[in-house]
Enzyme design. Structure first.
Site, PDB file in Angstrom:
ATOM      1  N   HIS A   9       3.559 -40.326  28.920  1.00 39.62           N
ATOM      2  CA  HIS A   9       2.709 -38.958  29.320  1.00 39.62           C
ATOM      3  C   HIS A   9       1.346 -39.081  28.767  1.00 39.62           C
ATOM      4  O   HIS A   9       0.117 -39.095  29.416  1.00 39.62           O
ATOM      5  CB  HIS A   9       3.167 -37.812  28.992  1.00 39.62           C
ATOM      6  N   HIS A  16       9.317 -41.405  27.076  1.00 42.25           N
ATOM      7  CA  HIS A  16       8.831 -40.618  28.218  1.00 42.25           C
ATOM      8  C   HIS A  16       7.705 -39.720  27.732  1.00 42.25           C
ATOM      9  O   HIS A  16       6.541 -39.887  28.387  1.00 42.25           O
ATOM     10  CB  HIS A  16       9.826 -39.546  28.575  1.00 42.25           C
ATOM     11  N   GLU A  17       7.670 -39.369  26.552  1.00 38.86           N
ATOM     12  CA  GLU A  17       6.546 -38.455  26.071  1.00 38.86           C
ATOM     13  C   GLU A  17       5.342 -39.206  25.796  1.00 38.86           C
ATOM     14  O   GLU A  17       4.100 -38.864  25.858  1.00 38.86           O
ATOM     15  CB  GLU A  17       6.773 -37.561  24.816  1.00 38.86           C
ATOM     16  N   GLN A  27       0.658 -32.288  29.228  1.00 37.09           N
ATOM     17  CA  GLN A  27       1.371 -31.291  30.066  1.00 37.09           C
ATOM     18  C   GLN A  27       0.971 -30.076  29.893  1.00 37.09           C
ATOM     19  O   GLN A  27       1.299 -29.200  30.968  1.00 37.09           O
ATOM     20  CB  GLN A  27       2.689 -31.488  29.730  1.00 37.09           C
ATOM     21  N   GLY A  32      11.333 -32.319  25.626  1.00 37.01           N
ATOM     22  CA  GLY A  32      10.118 -32.864  25.071  1.00 37.01           C
ATOM     23  C   GLY A  32       9.040 -32.308  25.848  1.00 37.01           C
ATOM     24  O   GLY A  32       9.230 -31.800  26.899  1.00 37.01           O
ATOM     25  N   CYS A  51      11.690 -34.032  34.193  1.00 34.29           N
ATOM     26  CA  CYS A  51      10.299 -33.797  33.754  1.00 34.29           C
ATOM     27  C   CYS A  51       9.690 -32.305  33.739  1.00 34.29           C
ATOM     28  O   CYS A  51       9.948 -31.972  34.962  1.00 34.29           O
ATOM     29  CB  CYS A  51       9.053 -34.702  34.106  1.00 34.29           C
ATOM     30  N   LEU A  52       9.444 -31.612  32.745  1.00 29.46           N
ATOM     31  CA  LEU A  52       8.726 -30.274  32.867  1.00 29.46           C
ATOM     32  C   LEU A  52       7.794 -30.084  34.177  1.00 29.46           C
ATOM     33  O   LEU A  52       7.398 -29.084  34.774  1.00 29.46           O
ATOM     34  CB  LEU A  52       8.511 -29.741  31.697  1.00 29.46           C
TER      35      LEU A  52
END
Length: 169
Positions: free
Chosen positions: A139, A135-136, A51, A46, A93-94
Protein backbone atom coordinates in the site's frame (compact mmCIF):
# COMPACT_ATOMS: atom_id res chain seq x y z
CA UNK A 1 -8.51 9.63 18.87
CA UNK A 2 -10.51 9.77 15.68
CA UNK A 3 -11.88 7.17 13.31
CA UNK A 4 -10.99 8.31 9.81
CA UNK A 5 -12.68 7.49 6.52
CA UNK A 6 -11.06 4.61 4.64
CA UNK A 7 -10.37 5.47 1.02
CA UNK A 8 -11.95 3.07 -1.46
CA UNK A 9 -10.68 1.49 -4.69
CA UNK A 10 -10.54 4.12 -7.42
CA UNK A 11 -9.18 6.86 -5.15
CA UNK A 12 -5.83 8.01 -6.64
CA UNK A 13 -4.17 8.19 -3.20
CA UNK A 14 -4.20 4.37 -3.11
CA UNK A 15 -1.88 4.33 -6.15
CA UNK A 16 0.46 6.95 -4.70
CA UNK A 17 3.80 6.07 -3.14
CA UNK A 18 3.90 7.41 0.42
CA UNK A 19 6.75 9.64 1.57
CA UNK A 20 9.35 8.75 4.20
CA UNK A 21 8.60 10.05 7.68
CA UNK A 22 11.29 12.41 8.97
CA UNK A 23 9.51 14.22 11.81
CA UNK A 24 8.57 12.31 14.94
CA UNK A 25 6.16 14.60 16.73
CA UNK A 26 2.69 14.69 18.29
CA UNK A 27 1.07 14.83 14.85
CA UNK A 28 2.66 11.50 13.98
CA UNK A 29 1.64 9.97 17.32
CA UNK A 30 -1.94 11.10 16.74
CA UNK A 31 -1.88 9.65 13.22
CA UNK A 32 -0.79 6.25 14.58
CA UNK A 33 -3.48 6.31 17.29
CA UNK A 34 -6.16 7.31 14.76
CA UNK A 35 -5.04 4.57 12.39
CA UNK A 36 -5.28 1.93 15.14
CA UNK A 37 -8.79 3.13 16.02
CA UNK A 38 -9.81 3.18 12.35
CA UNK A 39 -8.44 -0.33 11.77
CA UNK A 40 -10.23 -1.62 14.87
CA UNK A 41 -13.51 0.05 13.85
CA UNK A 42 -13.29 -1.59 10.41
CA UNK A 43 -12.34 -4.96 11.95
CA UNK A 44 -9.11 -5.08 9.94
CA UNK A 45 -5.73 -6.67 10.59
CA UNK A 46 -3.76 -3.84 8.97
CA UNK A 47 -4.07 -0.31 7.67
CA UNK A 48 -1.64 1.86 5.72
CA UNK A 49 -1.66 5.65 6.03
CA UNK A 50 -2.57 6.25 2.39
CA UNK A 51 -5.74 4.22 2.99
CA UNK A 52 -6.93 7.19 5.05
CA UNK A 53 -5.55 9.73 2.58
CA UNK A 54 -2.21 10.43 4.30
CA UNK A 55 0.84 9.85 2.10
CA UNK A 56 3.31 9.02 4.87
CA UNK A 57 5.10 5.67 5.22
CA UNK A 58 3.20 4.38 8.26
CA UNK A 59 1.16 1.24 8.80
CA UNK A 60 -0.56 -0.33 11.77
CA UNK A 61 -1.37 -4.00 12.32
CA UNK A 62 -3.21 -6.32 14.66
CA UNK A 63 -2.69 -10.04 14.16
CA UNK A 64 -2.91 -10.71 17.91
CA UNK A 65 -5.74 -13.20 17.40
CA UNK A 66 -3.14 -15.43 15.70
CA UNK A 67 0.11 -14.27 17.31
CA UNK A 68 -0.17 -13.01 20.91
CA UNK A 69 1.13 -9.44 21.20
CA UNK A 70 1.24 -8.91 17.43
CA UNK A 71 -0.26 -5.42 17.46
CA UNK A 72 1.54 -2.20 16.70
CA UNK A 73 2.82 0.15 14.06
CA UNK A 74 5.84 0.51 11.81
CA UNK A 75 7.13 3.69 10.25
CA UNK A 76 9.32 3.66 7.13
CA UNK A 77 9.04 -0.15 6.84
CA UNK A 78 11.38 -2.23 4.72
CA UNK A 79 11.01 -6.00 4.55
CA UNK A 80 12.85 -8.86 2.95
CA UNK A 81 11.98 -12.53 2.63
CA UNK A 82 13.52 -15.12 4.92
CA UNK A 83 13.97 -18.07 2.60
CA UNK A 84 12.04 -18.76 -0.57
CA UNK A 85 8.96 -20.50 0.87
CA UNK A 86 5.67 -18.97 -0.28
CA UNK A 87 2.15 -19.08 1.12
CA UNK A 88 -1.07 -18.79 -0.83
CA UNK A 89 -4.14 -17.73 1.06
CA UNK A 90 -7.16 -15.47 1.10
CA UNK A 91 -6.38 -11.79 1.15
CA UNK A 92 -8.75 -8.87 1.34
CA UNK A 93 -8.44 -5.14 1.84
CA UNK A 94 -10.37 -2.49 3.73
CA UNK A 95 -10.09 -0.31 0.61
CA UNK A 96 -11.64 -3.02 -1.60
CA UNK A 97 -14.66 -4.14 0.45
CA UNK A 98 -16.10 -7.64 0.16
CA UNK A 99 -13.37 -8.87 -2.21
CA UNK A 100 -11.06 -11.66 -1.08
CA UNK A 101 -8.81 -13.71 -3.34
CA UNK A 102 -6.00 -16.21 -2.87
CA UNK A 103 -2.79 -14.23 -3.07
CA UNK A 104 0.78 -15.51 -3.05
CA UNK A 105 3.16 -13.98 -0.50
CA UNK A 106 6.38 -14.99 1.19
CA UNK A 107 5.79 -17.28 4.17
CA UNK A 108 8.38 -15.57 6.35
CA UNK A 109 9.84 -12.05 6.30
CA UNK A 110 11.97 -9.78 8.43
CA UNK A 111 10.78 -6.18 8.69
CA UNK A 112 12.73 -3.14 9.82
CA UNK A 113 11.57 0.37 10.51
CA UNK A 114 11.04 2.70 13.44
CA UNK A 115 8.29 3.46 15.94
CA UNK A 116 6.53 6.79 16.47
CA UNK A 117 9.40 8.00 18.67
CA UNK A 118 11.94 7.16 15.96
CA UNK A 119 13.29 4.10 17.82
CA UNK A 120 14.35 1.13 15.66
CA UNK A 121 11.98 -1.81 15.21
CA UNK A 122 12.98 -5.13 13.71
CA UNK A 123 11.25 -8.49 13.84
CA UNK A 124 10.85 -11.70 11.91
CA UNK A 125 7.37 -13.03 11.30
CA UNK A 126 5.49 -15.64 9.33
CA UNK A 127 1.96 -16.58 8.36
CA UNK A 128 -0.71 -13.90 8.68
CA UNK A 129 1.62 -11.27 10.14
CA UNK A 130 4.10 -11.77 7.28
CA UNK A 131 1.21 -11.44 4.82
CA UNK A 132 0.10 -8.26 6.59
CA UNK A 133 3.60 -6.71 6.48
CA UNK A 134 3.85 -7.37 2.74
CA UNK A 135 0.30 -6.15 2.02
CA UNK A 136 0.61 -2.92 4.00
CA UNK A 137 4.07 -2.11 2.64
CA UNK A 138 2.65 -2.62 -0.85
CA UNK A 139 0.00 0.00 0.00
CA UNK A 140 2.75 2.44 0.96
CA UNK A 141 4.30 1.81 -2.46
CA UNK A 142 0.96 2.47 -4.20
CA UNK A 143 0.39 -1.23 -4.97
CA UNK A 144 -2.93 -2.98 -4.34
CA UNK A 145 -3.17 -6.72 -3.69
CA UNK A 146 -5.13 -7.02 -6.96
CA UNK A 147 -1.83 -6.45 -8.76
CA UNK A 148 -0.39 -9.55 -7.05
CA UNK A 149 -3.15 -11.85 -8.30
CA UNK A 150 -2.84 -14.38 -11.07
CA UNK A 151 -4.42 -12.93 -14.25
CA UNK A 152 -7.60 -15.05 -14.07
CA UNK A 153 -8.18 -14.12 -10.41
CA UNK A 154 -7.52 -10.45 -11.13
CA UNK A 155 -10.10 -10.51 -13.93
CA UNK A 156 -12.60 -12.19 -11.58
CA UNK A 157 -11.93 -9.65 -8.81
CA UNK A 158 -12.32 -6.70 -11.19
CA UNK A 159 -15.67 -8.06 -12.38
CA UNK A 160 -16.81 -8.37 -8.76
CA UNK A 161 -15.70 -4.80 -8.09
CA UNK A 162 -17.51 -3.45 -11.16
CA UNK A 163 -20.71 -5.21 -10.01
CA UNK A 164 -20.45 -4.21 -6.34
CA UNK A 165 -22.83 -1.76 -4.70
CA UNK A 166 -19.99 0.21 -3.08
CA UNK A 167 -18.25 0.79 -6.42
CA UNK A 168 -21.43 1.84 -8.20
CA UNK A 169 -22.73 4.06 -5.40
Amino acid sequence: MTIRAVRIFGDPVLRTRAEEVTEFDETLATLVDDMLDTMDDADGVGLAANQIGVTRRVFVYDCSHEVPGARGHIINPVWEPVGEEKQVGPEGCLSIPEISKDTERYQKVVVRGVDKQGEPIEFECDGLLARCVQHETDHLDGVLFLQRLAPALRKEAMAEIRNSEWFNA
